[in-house]
Design an enzyme around this catalytic site. Structure first.
Site, PDB file in Angstrom:
ATOM      1  N   ASP A  51       0.624  -1.070   0.112  1.00  0.00           N
ATOM      2  CA  ASP A  51       0.007  -0.201  -0.436  1.00  0.00           C
ATOM      3  C   ASP A  51       0.904   1.569   0.229  1.00  0.00           C
ATOM      4  O   ASP A  51       1.972   1.112   0.844  1.00  0.00           O
ATOM      5  CB  ASP A  51      -0.871   0.155   1.172  1.00  0.00           C
ATOM      6  CG  ASP A  51      -1.333  -1.039   1.862  1.00  0.00           C
ATOM      7  OD1 ASP A  51      -1.819  -2.491   0.732  1.00  0.00           O
ATOM      8  OD2 ASP A  51      -2.328  -1.155   2.648  1.00  0.00           O
ATOM      9  N   SER A 111      -0.162   0.234   7.688  1.00  0.00           N
ATOM     10  CA  SER A 111      -0.927   1.089   6.839  1.00  0.00           C
ATOM     11  C   SER A 111      -1.322   2.667   7.605  1.00  0.00           C
ATOM     12  O   SER A 111      -1.719   2.122   8.576  1.00  0.00           O
ATOM     13  CB  SER A 111      -1.985   1.115   5.678  1.00  0.00           C
ATOM     14  OG  SER A 111      -1.152   0.371   4.906  1.00  0.00           O
ATOM     15  N   GLU A 220     -10.821  -2.432   4.497  1.00  0.00           N
ATOM     16  CA  GLU A 220      -9.681  -2.018   4.791  1.00  0.00           C
ATOM     17  C   GLU A 220      -9.166  -0.494   4.207  1.00  0.00           C
ATOM     18  O   GLU A 220      -9.438  -0.126   3.703  1.00  0.00           O
ATOM     19  CB  GLU A 220      -8.463  -2.734   3.857  1.00  0.00           C
ATOM     20  CG  GLU A 220      -8.364  -4.120   4.257  1.00  0.00           C
ATOM     21  CD  GLU A 220      -7.276  -4.917   3.919  1.00  0.00           C
ATOM     22  OE1 GLU A 220      -5.922  -5.760   5.039  1.00  0.00           O
ATOM     23  OE2 GLU A 220      -7.128  -4.828   2.944  1.00  0.00           O
ATOM     24  N   TRP A 303      -3.291  -8.635  -3.885  1.00  0.00           N
ATOM     25  CA  TRP A 303      -2.805  -9.846  -3.123  1.00  0.00           C
ATOM     26  C   TRP A 303      -2.496 -11.195  -3.855  1.00  0.00           C
ATOM     27  O   TRP A 303      -3.575 -11.336  -4.607  1.00  0.00           O
ATOM     28  CB  TRP A 303      -3.506 -10.330  -1.668  1.00  0.00           C
ATOM     29  CG  TRP A 303      -2.932  -8.774  -0.682  1.00  0.00           C
ATOM     30  CD1 TRP A 303      -3.753  -8.000  -0.169  1.00  0.00           C
ATOM     31  CD2 TRP A 303      -1.685  -8.774   0.286  1.00  0.00           C
ATOM     32  NE1 TRP A 303      -3.132  -7.015   0.355  1.00  0.00           N
ATOM     33  CE2 TRP A 303      -1.930  -7.053   0.377  1.00  0.00           C
ATOM     34  CE3 TRP A 303      -0.801  -9.246   0.243  1.00  0.00           C
ATOM     35  CZ2 TRP A 303      -0.814  -6.925   1.351  1.00  0.00           C
ATOM     36  CZ3 TRP A 303       0.411  -8.552   1.109  1.00  0.00           C
ATOM     37  CH2 TRP A 303      -0.056  -7.729   1.837  1.00  0.00           C
TER      38      TRP A 303
HETATM   39  C1  FRU Z   1      -4.042  -3.617   2.510  1.00  0.00           C
HETATM   40  C2  FRU Z   1      -3.347  -4.226   3.490  1.00  0.00           C
HETATM   41  C3  FRU Z   1      -3.589  -3.348   5.295  1.00  0.00           C
HETATM   42  C4  FRU Z   1      -2.468  -3.366   5.946  1.00  0.00           C
HETATM   43  C5  FRU Z   1      -1.478  -3.583   5.034  1.00  0.00           C
HETATM   44  C6  FRU Z   1      -0.427  -4.215   5.455  1.00  0.00           C
HETATM   45  O1  FRU Z   1      -2.998  -4.168   1.118  1.00  0.00           O
HETATM   46  O2  FRU Z   1      -3.869  -5.382   4.339  1.00  0.00           O
HETATM   47  O3  FRU Z   1      -4.779  -3.317   5.730  1.00  0.00           O
HETATM   48  O4  FRU Z   1      -2.016  -2.289   6.611  1.00  0.00           O
HETATM   49  O5  FRU Z   1      -2.334  -4.176   4.111  1.00  0.00           O
HETATM   50  O6  FRU Z   1       0.633  -4.840   4.857  1.00  0.00           O
END
Ligand code: FRU
Length: 496
Positions: A51, A111, A220, A303
Site C-alpha cells: 500500500d 498502513s 481496509e 494480494w
Molecule cells: C492492505 C493491507 C492493510 C494493512 C497492510 C499490511 O493491503 O492489508 O490493511 O495495513 O496491507 O501490509
C-alpha cells in the site's frame, strides 16, 4: 483476520521456503531479456512494497511512504519505506522511515497517513503485535522530513483488536479527524471515526459507514475527502463475491458518494463502485497537492497474485498518480497527473486514418515507457470490434490484448504470461459508445499498463510481463473498418 493470519503463519514457518518456491516456479528463461523495473512509476529497487502510505506535500516535496519488506517477502514484517519527489514521477528513495521497534509495533508497521502537525511531518500508522492480533494506532514525528521519532500508541479499540487498521487523518473545523478500517462483531466491514484537538488524545465518534452483508468482512484502507461539496469514502473491502463483471479480483477498491459534516451522520447517495477495472489496483490513498488537486495513488498489484519480477529482487509498484474529480453524475473521474505531459516526446502521429478490415497498424518502435493516445471516430467506422495488442506478433497467444467490443459496449483487457504462471484472464468495463468518439489513453511502463477511457471516466490497470521482444503494439478492426487517430509518446523519467 483469517487472511492476514494465514499469511503470517506461512511467513514465520517458512520464509526461505517461500523465496525458494517463487524462484523455482517463475524463473526467467535464460534466453530472454526482460526489462521490468519501471521508469516513471514508484517501485522499490530492492524488496517488496504494497500500500501507498502517508502521501503528503510537505515543505516543497511530495512524500510517498509505502508498505515495505526489505527482504522482498510478500508477507514478511512490514516497514514504511520512503520516497520524495518534486513531480510525483521522478522519485528519490530515502532511508526506511519506520521499522518495528516498540512492543506495540514489533510485528509490523501497517498502513496509515501523514499530516502537517505544527509544521512537522507527522505520521499516524497501525502498529501490529501479538502475531498481528493487536492492531493499534500510533504516531511518529519528524523535524527534518527524513528521520522519525515514535510517540507510541494514541488509539486502541476495546475488545477484539485484530481488525483495526489503516488510519487516514485530516484537519477540519478546528479538529483532527481520522477514519480507521474495522470489522463488526458480526464480521462485517466498517469504518470508525475519531476526533482530536491535539492529534494525541482521540475521542470515538462512532461508525462512519458499515457493510450490510454484501460488502465483505473487512474494510481496509479507508480514505475520506470532499470533492465538489460531496464526501467521498474510499474503502478496500475484503470478502466480496464476484458479481458478473464486477469484483473479479481477490479484493477490490471502490467508493461511496455522500454527505457528511462534523457531528452529523454520513448519508450515502451513491453506493459502492469500483474505481479501476483492471487486474491490479488496491489500497488507494489520496492527498491534496498545493494547487488544490486531489491526487490518488494506489498499489498497482493484488494480494496473492504472481509477482514475476520477484526473482529480480523487487516486487510491487504504485499506479501513476491520478487527479481525481467528480463529474455532474457523481461518477469519479481519474486522469494521469498533468506533470506527465512535460515528460513525453511524440514519436508517432497518425491523423484521421482508415484501417480497413484486412489491415493492421503496428507501431515501429517497441513499447517500453510510453503513452499511446488513440481516438476512434465511431461515426466513420463499420467494425464490430477493435483489437489492440502488445505482443511479439499479434497472432501469438502470449501478451496483452485490449478488445473494444462495440456490440457489447465493453472494453476488455486480457493478459497471458504462462511462463510465469499467469493464466489467461480478462477484466472489463462498460464504455459509452453513444458518443461519436472513443478515446483510449494507454500508459505502458516496463511491467504495467494503465488505460484511461474517454478522459478518465473508466480506468483499467494491470501488471504485465512482456520480455523485450513482446512489445509490439498493433491496432486492427474486426469485421469492418475503423477510423483512427493516434499519437504515441516516449516518456522520459529516470527514477533514482
Ligand atoms: C492492505 C493491507 C492493510 C494493512 C497492510 C499490511 O493491503 O492489508 O490493511 O495495513 O496491507 O501490509
Amino acid at each position: 483476520m483469517e487472511c492476514l493470519l494465514q499469511k503470517t503463519k506461512i511467513t514465520m514457518l517458512s520464509n526461505c521456503l517461500i523465496l525458494l518456491m517463487v524462484g523455482q516456479a517463475f524463473s526467467i528463461p535464460k534466453t530472454e531479456e526482460v526489462t521490468w523495473y519501471p521508469t516513471y512509476h514508484l517501485a522499490p529497487h530492492k524488496g517488496w512494497i504494497n500500500d501507498p502510505n502517508g502521501l503528503i506535500y510537505h515543505n516543497g516535496y511530495y512524500h510517498a511512504f509505502f508498505q515495505h519488506n526489505p527482504e522482498n517477502i510478500p508477507e514478511g514484517t512490514k516497514h514504511w519505506g520512503h520516497a520524495r519527489s518534486h513531480d510525483m514521477l521522478n522519485w528519490e528513495y530515502l532511508p526506511i522511515a519506520l521499522s518495528p521497534s516498540l512492543e506495540d509495533d514489533i510485528d509490523g508497521i501497517f498502513s496509515g497517513s501523514a499530516v502537517n502537525l505544527n509544521g512537522k511531518l507527522t505520521l499516524i500508522y497501525t502498529g501490529v503485535s501479538d502475531n498481528l492480533n493487536k492492531q493499534r494506532q500510533m504516531v511518529a514525528i519528524s523535524s527534518d522530513g527524513v528521520n522519525f521519532e515514535k510517540k507510541g500508541v494514541v488509539i486502541t479499540k476495546e475488545g477484539d483488536e485484530s481488525y483495526f487498521r489503516d488510519p487516514k487523518a485530516w484537519f477540519q473545523n478546528g479538529s483532527w479527524w481520522v477514519v480507521i478500517g474495522s470489522q463488526t462483531t458480526d464480521k462485517l466491514g466498517e469504518v470508525l471515526l475519531y476526533s482530536s484537538k491535539d492529534f494525541f488524545n482521540w475521542t470515538y465518534q462512532g461508525v462512519l459507514a458499515g457493510g450490510n452483508g454484501s460488502l465483505g468482512y473487512m474494510w481496509e484502507c479507508p480514505d475520506f475527502f470532499t470533492i465538489n461539496g460531496k464526501q467521498i469514502l474510499v474503502i478496500s473491502p475484503q470478502g466480496l463475491e464476484q458479481d458478473g463483471f464486477n469484483y473479479q479480483n481477490l479484493y477490490q477498491t471502490g467508493y461511496f458518494v455522500g454527505n457528511w459534516q462534523p457531528e452529523q451522520n454520513y448519508t450515502i447517495e451513491k453506493g459502492f463502485r469500483e474505481i479501476d477495472h483492471g487486474h491490479d489496483f488496491y489500497a488507494s490513498q489520496s492527498f491534496l497537492a498545493p494547487d488544490g488537486r486531489r491526487i490518488q495513488i494506489s498499489w498497482l498489484d493484488m494480494w496473492e497474485s504472481v509477482f514475476a519480477e520477484n526473482v529480480t529482487g523487487w516486487s510491487g509498484m504504485f499506479t501513476i498518480p491520478r487527479e481525481i474529480s467528480l463529474n455532474e453524475f457523481g461518477d469519479l473521474v481519474s486522469k494521469p497527473i498533468r506533470e506527465i505531459i512535460g515528460k513525453r516526446t511524440p514519436n508517432t502521429d497518425i491523423f484521421d486514418t482508415i484501417i480497413s478490415s484486412n489491415q493492421m497498424l503496428t507501431l515501429k518502435n517497441n513499447v517500453f515507457s510510453s503513452e499511446i493516445l488513440i481516438e476512434f471516430n465511431l461515426l466513420n467506422s463499420s467494425c464490430k470490434a477493435i483489437q489492440l495488442s502488445l505482443k511479439e506478433e499479434p497472432t501469438r497467444d502470449e501478451g496483452v490484448v485490449l478488445y473494444v467490443d462495440i456490440e457489447l459496449s465493453r472494453l476488455f483487457m486480457e493478459r497471458y504470461y504462462p511462463k510465469y504462471g499467469i493464466d489467461k484472464t480478462n477484466r472489463s468495463v462498460a464504455i459509452d459508445l453513444s458518443l461519436s468518439k472513443l478515446s483510449l489513453d494507454i500508459f505502458v511502463d516496463s511491467s504495467s499498463i494503465e488505460v484511461f477511457v474517454n478522459d478518465g471516466i473508466a480506468v483499467m490497470s494491470s501488471r504485465i510481463y512482456p520480455n523485450n521482444n513482446q512489445r509490439k503494439f498493433s491496432v486492427a478492426p474486426v469485421d469492418g473498418f475503423v477510423n483512427v487517430s493516434l499519437t504515441s509518446y516516449d516518456i522520459n523519467v529516470n527514477n533514482q
